[in-house]
Design a protein around this motif. Structure first.
Motif, PDB file in Angstrom:
ATOM      1  N   VAL A   1      -2.880 -13.352  -3.888  1.00 26.99           N
ATOM      2  CA  VAL A   1      -4.079 -12.571  -4.165  1.00 26.99           C
ATOM      3  C   VAL A   1      -5.228 -13.560  -4.272  1.00 26.99           C
ATOM      4  N   ARG A   2      -6.285 -13.291  -3.512  1.00 24.48           N
ATOM      5  CA  ARG A   2      -7.484 -14.131  -3.534  1.00 24.48           C
ATOM      6  C   ARG A   2      -8.668 -13.314  -4.032  1.00 24.48           C
ATOM      7  N   ARG A   3      -9.426 -13.926  -4.913  1.00 25.44           N
ATOM      8  CA  ARG A   3     -10.676 -13.325  -5.397  1.00 25.44           C
ATOM      9  C   ARG A   3     -11.814 -14.069  -4.713  1.00 25.44           C
ATOM     10  N   TYR A   4     -12.453 -13.393  -3.764  1.00 26.67           N
ATOM     11  CA  TYR A   4     -13.545 -13.993  -3.005  1.00 26.67           C
ATOM     12  C   TYR A   4     -14.874 -13.794  -3.714  1.00 26.67           C
ATOM     13  N   ASP A   5     -15.684 -14.843  -3.711  1.00 26.61           N
ATOM     14  CA  ASP A   5     -17.039 -14.777  -4.244  1.00 26.61           C
ATOM     15  C   ASP A   5     -17.892 -13.902  -3.320  1.00 26.61           C
ATOM     16  N   PRO A   6     -19.066 -13.445  -3.797  1.00 27.49           N
ATOM     17  CA  PRO A   6     -19.947 -12.672  -2.913  1.00 27.49           C
ATOM     18  C   PRO A   6     -20.249 -13.480  -1.648  1.00 27.49           C
ATOM     19  N   SER A   7     -20.336 -12.786  -0.532  1.00 28.28           N
ATOM     20  CA  SER A   7     -20.558 -13.479   0.735  1.00 28.28           C
ATOM     21  C   SER A   7     -21.359 -12.601   1.681  1.00 28.28           C
TER      22      SER A   7
ATOM     23  N   PHE B   1      -8.357  -9.614  -2.445  1.00 29.60           N
ATOM     24  CA  PHE B   1      -7.548  -9.255  -1.284  1.00 29.60           C
ATOM     25  C   PHE B   1      -6.122  -9.745  -1.479  1.00 29.60           C
ATOM     26  N   TYR B   2      -5.184  -8.943  -1.008  1.00 33.81           N
ATOM     27  CA  TYR B   2      -3.819  -9.419  -0.801  1.00 33.81           C
ATOM     28  C   TYR B   2      -3.843 -10.131   0.547  1.00 33.81           C
ATOM     29  N   VAL B   3      -3.279 -11.326   0.610  1.00 37.20           N
ATOM     30  CA  VAL B   3      -3.320 -12.120   1.836  1.00 37.20           C
ATOM     31  C   VAL B   3      -1.918 -12.591   2.185  1.00 37.20           C
ATOM     32  N   ARG B   4      -1.543 -12.380   3.420  1.00 34.53           N
ATOM     33  CA  ARG B   4      -0.269 -12.893   3.944  1.00 34.53           C
ATOM     34  C   ARG B   4      -0.608 -13.909   5.019  1.00 34.53           C
ATOM     35  N   VAL B   5      -0.123 -15.124   4.843  1.00 31.78           N
ATOM     36  CA  VAL B   5      -0.370 -16.232   5.762  1.00 31.78           C
ATOM     37  C   VAL B   5       0.834 -16.378   6.686  1.00 31.78           C
ATOM     38  N   PHE B   6       0.557 -16.581   7.977  1.00 40.92           N
ATOM     39  CA  PHE B   6       1.649 -16.873   8.908  1.00 40.92           C
ATOM     40  C   PHE B   6       1.136 -17.818   9.982  1.00 40.92           C
ATOM     41  N   ASN B   7       2.006 -18.678  10.413  1.00 39.60           N
ATOM     42  CA  ASN B   7       1.655 -19.670  11.423  1.00 39.60           C
ATOM     43  C   ASN B   7       2.277 -19.305  12.764  1.00 39.60           C
ATOM     44  N   THR B   8       1.561 -19.626  13.831  1.00 40.19           N
ATOM     45  CA  THR B   8       2.063 -19.427  15.182  1.00 40.19           C
ATOM     46  C   THR B   8       1.711 -20.661  16.010  1.00 40.19           C
ATOM     47  N   ASN B   9       2.330 -20.783  17.157  1.00 42.17           N
ATOM     48  CA  ASN B   9       2.035 -21.896  18.062  1.00 42.17           C
ATOM     49  C   ASN B   9       1.052 -21.520  19.147  1.00 42.17           C
ATOM     50  N   SER B  10       0.649 -20.256  19.192  1.00 39.74           N
ATOM     51  CA  SER B  10      -0.359 -19.788  20.131  1.00 39.74           C
ATOM     52  C   SER B  10      -1.088 -18.623  19.473  1.00 39.74           C
TER      53      SER B  10
ATOM     54  N   ASP C   1      -6.125   1.808   1.632  1.00 42.28           N
ATOM     55  CA  ASP C   1      -5.411   2.092   2.872  1.00 42.28           C
ATOM     56  C   ASP C   1      -6.324   2.525   4.018  1.00 42.28           C
ATOM     57  N   THR C   2      -7.647   2.404   3.843  1.00 41.46           N
ATOM     58  CA  THR C   2      -8.564   2.790   4.912  1.00 41.46           C
ATOM     59  C   THR C   2      -8.984   1.618   5.794  1.00 41.46           C
ATOM     60  N   VAL C   3      -8.632   0.393   5.384  1.00 36.34           N
ATOM     61  CA  VAL C   3      -9.049  -0.782   6.153  1.00 36.34           C
ATOM     62  C   VAL C   3      -8.034  -1.908   5.987  1.00 36.34           C
ATOM     63  N   SER C   4      -7.839  -2.667   7.040  1.00 37.21           N
ATOM     64  CA  SER C   4      -7.048  -3.898   6.989  1.00 37.21           C
ATOM     65  C   SER C   4      -7.804  -4.948   7.789  1.00 37.21           C
ATOM     66  N   TYR C   5      -7.449  -6.217   7.556  1.00 38.40           N
ATOM     67  CA  TYR C   5      -8.167  -7.316   8.200  1.00 38.40           C
ATOM     68  C   TYR C   5      -7.190  -8.303   8.823  1.00 38.40           C
ATOM     69  N   THR C   6      -7.626  -8.919   9.924  1.00 44.47           N
ATOM     70  CA  THR C   6      -6.943 -10.087  10.454  1.00 44.47           C
ATOM     71  C   THR C   6      -7.930 -11.240  10.374  1.00 44.47           C
ATOM     72  N   ALA C   7      -7.416 -12.425  10.091  1.00 44.94           N
ATOM     73  CA  ALA C   7      -8.267 -13.607   9.951  1.00 44.94           C
ATOM     74  C   ALA C   7      -7.718 -14.715  10.828  1.00 44.94           C
TER      75      ALA C   7
ATOM     76  N   TRP D   1      -5.086  -9.362   5.725  1.00 42.13           N
ATOM     77  CA  TRP D   1      -5.655  -9.086   4.404  1.00 42.13           C
ATOM     78  C   TRP D   1      -5.658  -7.588   4.143  1.00 42.13           C
ATOM     79  N   LEU D   2      -5.439  -7.227   2.882  1.00 40.83           N
ATOM     80  CA  LEU D   2      -5.632  -5.864   2.397  1.00 40.83           C
ATOM     81  C   LEU D   2      -6.491  -5.929   1.145  1.00 40.83           C
ATOM     82  N   GLU D   3      -7.450  -5.014   1.014  1.00 40.79           N
ATOM     83  CA  GLU D   3      -8.278  -4.968  -0.185  1.00 40.79           C
ATOM     84  C   GLU D   3      -7.458  -4.463  -1.361  1.00 40.79           C
ATOM     85  N   LYS D   4      -7.483  -5.216  -2.439  1.00 40.84           N
ATOM     86  CA  LYS D   4      -6.741  -4.834  -3.637  1.00 40.84           C
ATOM     87  C   LYS D   4      -7.476  -3.709  -4.369  1.00 40.84           C
TER      88      LYS D   4
END
Length: 183
Positions: free
Chosen positions: A44-50, A124-133, A157-163, A179-182
């Motif tokens: 879980v990450r707490r992001y500052d205003p941006s 946000f709830y954040v799930r990190v995953f690595n890929t080679n491409s 459940d109305t929005v999800s994010y990819t980063a 990412w999912l908004e908590k």
């Protein structure tokens, strides 16, 4: 030696899950990790205003945003590329977003399909995953579903994010996130 290898393999989820985004020499939004759930494979990450520059118009979203930071704005100002590049997915469609460093006053977009967006403090709830491409959309969906299952409905459940943190031409390991908004 074998014991050391086993220890490292056992600790690998901690290192991957707890790793910081690969901002490198680029600006990225600041946050505080408030929770690390190794069993569920998320943090879980707490992001500052941006502030972000966004476009939701279909088609050449990346090009529109890249032109904005390249000087196609009311000041003709060039802005350094930042990370991550976010894509918000809603039932109504997707929105691509570039982070704007808090060290600048963002110029006004000249393209009506490009807007500025202020995001307040948010977790946000954040799930990190690595890929080679570059990950395929099915990989993002698979990781997003795993995150949804792990947090068991405690998200917007109305929005999800990819980063994404790497250019399309990057070779080697890529860090990707969903990412999912908590609530």
């Amino acid at each position: 030696m074998q014991t050391a290898v086993i220890f490292l393999l056992a600790c690998l989820p901690f290192f991957v899950l707890g790793q910081q985004p690969p901002c490198g020499n680029r600006d990225c939004p600041s946050y505080t990790r408030t929770q690390l759930n190794v069993t569920g494979g998320y943090e879980v990450r707490r992001y500052d205003p941006s502030q972000w520059v966004v476009t939701s118009a279909p088609g050449r979203s990346f090009r529109r945003l890249f032109r904005y930071i390249g000087g196609f704005n009311d000041q003709g100002a060039k802005i350094s590329m930042t990370v991550p590049v976010l894509r918000a997915q809603r039932a109504s469609g997707s929105t691509m977003m570039f982070y704007l460093p808090n060290t600048i006053v963002p110029p006004t977009p000249t393209n009506p399909d490009v807007q500025l967006l202020d995001i307040p403090v948010k977790e946000f709830y954040v799930r990190v995953f690595n890929t080679n491409s570059k990950p395929q959309p099915t990989k993002y969906q698979q990781e997003l579903q795993a995150l949804k299952t792990a947090v068991d409905g405690q998200y917007n459940d109305t929005v999800s994010y990819t980063a994404g943190y790497h250019s399309p031409w990057h070779t080697g390991v890529r860090q990707n996130e969903v990412w999912l908004e908590k609530l």
